[in-house]
Design an enzyme around this catalytic site. Sequence first.
Site, PDB file in Angstrom:
ATOM      1  N   LEU A 144      20.180  34.210  -9.513  1.00 41.55           N
ATOM      2  CA  LEU A 144      21.170  34.477 -10.555  1.00 41.55           C
ATOM      3  C   LEU A 144      21.474  33.225 -11.373  1.00 41.55           C
ATOM      4  O   LEU A 144      22.042  33.317 -12.465  1.00 41.55           O
ATOM      5  CB  LEU A 144      22.463  35.021  -9.927  1.00 41.55           C
ATOM      6  CG  LEU A 144      22.386  36.463  -9.408  1.00 41.55           C
ATOM      7  CD1 LEU A 144      23.666  36.836  -8.667  1.00 41.55           C
ATOM      8  CD2 LEU A 144      22.130  37.441 -10.546  1.00 41.55           C
ATOM      9  N   ASN A 146      19.349  31.669 -12.915  1.00 42.38           N
ATOM     10  CA  ASN A 146      18.423  31.685 -14.052  1.00 42.38           C
ATOM     11  C   ASN A 146      19.102  32.077 -15.351  1.00 42.38           C
ATOM     12  O   ASN A 146      18.659  31.669 -16.435  1.00 42.38           O
ATOM     13  CB  ASN A 146      17.270  32.658 -13.775  1.00 42.38           C
ATOM     14  CG  ASN A 146      16.354  32.175 -12.672  1.00 42.38           C
ATOM     15  OD1 ASN A 146      16.294  30.980 -12.379  1.00 42.38           O
ATOM     16  ND2 ASN A 146      15.635  33.090 -12.032  1.00 42.38           N
ATOM     17  N   ASP A 165      23.262  46.367 -18.686  1.00 45.27           N
ATOM     18  CA  ASP A 165      23.914  47.677 -18.543  1.00 45.27           C
ATOM     19  C   ASP A 165      25.273  47.742 -19.221  1.00 45.27           C
ATOM     20  O   ASP A 165      26.051  48.667 -18.991  1.00 45.27           O
ATOM     21  CB  ASP A 165      24.064  48.032 -17.062  1.00 45.27           C
ATOM     22  CG  ASP A 165      24.948  47.045 -16.310  1.00 45.27           C
ATOM     23  OD1 ASP A 165      25.156  45.922 -16.828  1.00 45.27           O
ATOM     24  OD2 ASP A 165      25.428  47.391 -15.218  1.00 45.27           O
ATOM     25  N   ARG A 254      23.460  35.905  -3.785  1.00 46.43           N
ATOM     26  CA  ARG A 254      23.250  36.782  -4.937  1.00 46.43           C
ATOM     27  C   ARG A 254      24.579  37.243  -5.535  1.00 46.43           C
ATOM     28  O   ARG A 254      24.812  38.438  -5.773  1.00 46.43           O
ATOM     29  CB  ARG A 254      22.389  37.991  -4.558  1.00 46.43           C
ATOM     30  CG  ARG A 254      20.988  37.638  -4.106  1.00 46.43           C
ATOM     31  CD  ARG A 254      20.111  38.862  -3.973  1.00 46.43           C
ATOM     32  NE  ARG A 254      19.939  39.544  -5.253  1.00 46.43           N
ATOM     33  CZ  ARG A 254      19.084  39.167  -6.203  1.00 46.43           C
ATOM     34  NH1 ARG A 254      18.300  38.102  -6.012  1.00 46.43           N
ATOM     35  NH2 ARG A 254      18.990  39.839  -7.324  1.00 46.43           N
ATOM     36  N   GLU A 257      27.695  33.705  -9.770  1.00 51.84           N
ATOM     37  CA  GLU A 257      27.259  32.771 -10.809  1.00 51.84           C
ATOM     38  C   GLU A 257      28.224  32.772 -11.990  1.00 51.84           C
ATOM     39  O   GLU A 257      28.410  31.756 -12.677  1.00 51.84           O
ATOM     40  CB  GLU A 257      25.829  33.097 -11.262  1.00 51.84           C
ATOM     41  CG  GLU A 257      25.678  34.185 -12.295  1.00 51.84           C
ATOM     42  CD  GLU A 257      25.963  35.593 -11.763  1.00 51.84           C
ATOM     43  OE1 GLU A 257      26.012  36.518 -12.598  1.00 51.84           O
ATOM     44  OE2 GLU A 257      26.127  35.777 -10.543  1.00 51.84           O
ATOM     45  N   ASP A 258      28.873  33.924 -12.257  1.00 46.71           N
ATOM     46  CA  ASP A 258      29.827  34.005 -13.351  1.00 46.71           C
ATOM     47  C   ASP A 258      31.100  33.219 -13.048  1.00 46.71           C
ATOM     48  O   ASP A 258      31.670  32.577 -13.939  1.00 46.71           O
ATOM     49  CB  ASP A 258      30.161  35.470 -13.646  1.00 46.71           C
ATOM     50  CG  ASP A 258      30.490  36.281 -12.396  1.00 46.71           C
ATOM     51  OD1 ASP A 258      30.469  35.708 -11.289  1.00 46.71           O
ATOM     52  OD2 ASP A 258      30.754  37.484 -12.529  1.00 46.71           O
ATOM     53  N   ILE A 288      26.004  44.611  -8.254  1.00 47.21           N
ATOM     54  CA  ILE A 288      26.544  44.100  -6.997  1.00 47.21           C
ATOM     55  C   ILE A 288      28.030  44.392  -6.874  1.00 47.21           C
ATOM     56  O   ILE A 288      28.564  44.440  -5.757  1.00 47.21           O
ATOM     57  CB  ILE A 288      26.285  42.580  -6.868  1.00 47.21           C
ATOM     58  CG1 ILE A 288      26.888  41.825  -8.060  1.00 47.21           C
ATOM     59  CG2 ILE A 288      24.811  42.293  -6.758  1.00 47.21           C
ATOM     60  CD1 ILE A 288      26.777  40.330  -7.957  1.00 47.21           C
ATOM     61  N   SER A 290      29.455  47.096  -7.276  1.00 45.54           N
ATOM     62  CA  SER A 290      29.660  48.431  -6.725  1.00 45.54           C
ATOM     63  C   SER A 290      29.528  48.454  -5.201  1.00 45.54           C
ATOM     64  O   SER A 290      29.797  49.473  -4.568  1.00 45.54           O
ATOM     65  CB  SER A 290      28.653  49.415  -7.332  1.00 45.54           C
ATOM     66  OG  SER A 290      27.324  49.046  -7.006  1.00 45.54           O
TER      67      SER A 290
END
Length: 330
Positions: A144, A146, A165, A254, A257-258, A288, A290
């Site tokens: 993530l 990247n 999405d 995973r 990153e945000d 993720i 969800s």
Amino acid sequence: MRGSLPISRRLVYKLRQVGNGTLGSAKIKVLILVCIALTILAISNRNRDGSSSFMGWTGDVDRSSSPRGRYSIVMNTWKRYDLLKKSISHYASCPRLDSVHIVWSEPDPPSDLLKRYLNHVVLLNSRKDQLVELVFDVNKEDSLNNRFKEIKDLKMDAVFSIDDDVIFPCSSVEFAFTVWQSAPDTMVGYVPRMHWVDQKKGNDKYKYGGWWSVWWTGTYSMVLSKAAFFHKKYLKLYTDEMPATIKEYITKNRNCEDIAMSFLVANATSSPPIWVKGKIFEAGSTGISSLGGHGERRTECVNKFVDEFGRMPLLPTNMKAVDSRNSWFW
């Protein structure tokens, strides 16, 4: 007594005439002053507009060619080709879009068929006065991190980080871009989140606050990079300066990153982000967020990053940017 009535009436009539004359002359004076002010304003505007030719400039300045005149989309994707096609088709029509960079971290490179289709979609939906560039940024490692790797050939300063999405109307994107132009060092986004002090564990421990805590309190300290504008310099800062331990943690888990990007910008600016009102359409529900236990994992991330940064850089705020042209009450 009867003889005095006509005299008083005549007196009142004369006083009214004098009053009306005085008010009339006052109105005329005000009207003259307004006309003079408008004339001066028109002359000053004309001189300001004509100053470019006076100083040797000819023609209009093309603001769209400046680094802040347009923006680039950096879109994260993962094996959701239908959503990717839908998103690219939509955003290609946005007026001030310069380029789209697709962050590709899948084991196999993008197929030629997919490339041809997306290039055709961009060409078909782009405005006639602009040519949107489409680039696949292919990564060897699946991480993530990247999505925040430095992109060497970005021409525009503004990066609109978006997931494949999530779809916003172009009008909402353009408004957020305008807000970012007024504060280019901060993050401007649609998805606010908050960190809260965990009273049970002490003042140096925190809990991650999701959307409902923001909705209830009106307070936030982050805007998520699934839909946010920020300056391209933060891609380089994330690539070069983000602690390796944080990057490794993000790759392994995973997630988060945000949050790491929010920490990075807040630490660099000592300022909160800006939340922008906008309609959001989430086309997918397989991310993720969800999964069960998402909030607990995010809380763990917040405390991990506080330890790595040596402090809590996030700053709470209550400010929200709203386009008053679309709001009847402002």
